[in-house]
Motif scaffolding. Structure first.
Motif, PDB file in Angstrom:
ATOM      1  N   ARG A 158      39.472  30.805  31.360  1.00 25.17           N
ATOM      2  CA  ARG A 158      40.369  31.540  32.243  1.00 25.17           C
ATOM      3  C   ARG A 158      41.701  30.845  32.396  1.00 25.17           C
ATOM      4  NH1 ARG A 158      37.212  34.665  37.052  1.00 25.17           N
ATOM      5  NH2 ARG A 158      36.833  36.471  35.753  1.00 25.17           N
ATOM      6  N   HIS A 168      34.634  30.344  32.526  1.00 26.87           N
ATOM      7  CA  HIS A 168      33.938  31.201  33.492  1.00 26.87           C
ATOM      8  C   HIS A 168      32.447  31.165  33.186  1.00 26.87           C
ATOM      9  CE1 HIS A 168      32.774  35.338  35.008  1.00 26.87           C
ATOM     10  NE2 HIS A 168      33.270  34.736  36.077  1.00 26.87           N
ATOM     11  N   ASP A 172      30.488  38.787  35.728  1.00 27.14           N
ATOM     12  CA  ASP A 172      31.034  39.530  36.862  1.00 27.14           C
ATOM     13  C   ASP A 172      30.605  40.985  36.747  1.00 27.14           C
ATOM     14  OD1 ASP A 172      32.371  37.341  37.953  1.00 27.14           O
ATOM     15  OD2 ASP A 172      34.182  37.721  36.786  1.00 27.14           O
ATOM     16  N   HIS A 248      33.295  42.618  43.524  1.00 28.12           N
ATOM     17  CA  HIS A 248      32.407  42.393  42.385  1.00 28.12           C
ATOM     18  C   HIS A 248      31.430  41.286  42.732  1.00 28.12           C
ATOM     19  CE1 HIS A 248      35.124  38.965  41.589  1.00 28.12           C
ATOM     20  NE2 HIS A 248      34.184  38.477  40.806  1.00 28.12           N
ATOM     21  N   HIS A 250      29.925  37.919  41.317  1.00 26.90           N
ATOM     22  CA  HIS A 250      29.884  36.877  40.290  1.00 26.90           C
ATOM     23  C   HIS A 250      28.466  36.348  40.315  1.00 26.90           C
ATOM     24  CE1 HIS A 250      31.045  33.262  37.900  1.00 26.90           C
ATOM     25  NE2 HIS A 250      29.975  32.809  38.528  1.00 26.90           N
TER      26      HIS A 250
HETATM   27 ZN   LIG Z   1      33.122  35.483  38.081  1.00 28.12          ZN
END
Ligand SMILES: [Zn+2]
Length: 271
Positions: A158, A168, A172, A248, A250
């Protein structure tokens, strides 16, 4: 997605000697970010890459492969009077580069006060990661904890507001705030936090033998530390607390200290 499983056995043949082979079953994916489920004699000592692996009372164990682990890896099983060596070819993968811009500056480059808070929270969650139950709760089944559009993948590098950050380590799942979340597998809740700097509301579950799952950015949490959960337990709801640009979940999975890829472990999300 790459789904490769290559297992090359190293077979030792001693002339005029018949040896009962040390029993071993191994399922899963030998790929970067993969996890394999093993079973052998309960009284075995198991080592992966020369490091000890926890074995349950029934002979269950896990091995995992990190994001940059491609190559030949060695699994050794010692039982009284015998040993078995398996060479596992871990397949290479390419990971994508993801750029996210427009994040609030203080969430990308935290100020000293935030750095102190982040450090304290890290200590708390790491303390919860020191212990794991020697019970393979994960044998009770695995499932996607919530359904939705996959908006972030494991292993991507990222770049936040132009600054490179750690890869990451999770999947997600974008879905409306309030969408219920269930545990990926049965287990024991190891940690609950109501507002971490980056993670927001957070739940961490121990699935036994070092396998853990984490659920972050939740709008609500419905469990407490120490609680046993099964596949039906609602553990929380999707939200956007902490560092999130929209609602969202994760969802991360780790084995010991190795983050593994939920999409490899669970397979594609059902429609
Ligand atoms: Zn995430």
């Amino acid at each position: 997605m790459i789904r490769v499983f290559v297992l090359s056995a190293l077979v030792c043949v001693a002339a005029f000697t018949v040896r009962a082979e040390v029993p071993l079953t191994l399922t899963g994916n030998a790929v970067e970010g993969g996890l394999m489920f093993g079973k052998t004699n309960p009284d075995s000592y198991v080592a992966f890459e020369k490091k000890p692996v926890e074995v349950s009372a029934n002979g269950d164990f896990l091995i995992s492969f990190g994001r940059d682990s491609a190559g030949t890896r060695e699994l050794t099983i010692f039982t009284p009077g015998d040993a078995r060596v398996e060479l596992i070819e871990v397949a290479d993968r390419d990971f994508k580069i993801e750029r996210i811009d427009g994040l609030p500056k203080r969430k990308v480059t935290p100020d000293p006060k935030a750095i102190a808070r982040i450090g304290k929270e890290k200590k708390e969650i790491n303390a919860a990661r020191q212990e794991t139950d020697a019970v393979p709760y994960y044998l009770g089944g695995l499932q996607w904890p919530a359904m939705g559009r996959i908006s972030g993948v494991y292993g991507s590098q990222r770049i936040l507001n132009g600054k490179p950050r750690r890869p990451h380590y999770g999947t997600d799942i974008a879905a409306p705030t309030g969408t219920p979340i269930r545990a990926v597998a049965p287990g024991r809740v190891a940690f609950v936090h109501t507002g971490m700097f980056f993670n927001g509301k957070t739940v961490l579950i121990d699935h036994g033998l070092g396998l853990r799952s984490i659920y972050i950015h939740l709008s609500e949490t419905f469990v407490t530390a120490g609680q046993q959960v099964d596949l039906n337990t609602k553990i929380g709801a999707i939200g956007q607390t902490g560092r999130a640009t929209g609602p969202h979940l994760h969802f991360g999975m780790t084995h010991d200290t190795t983050p593994v890829d939920p999409e490899v472990v669970l397979g594609p999300m059902p429609n």
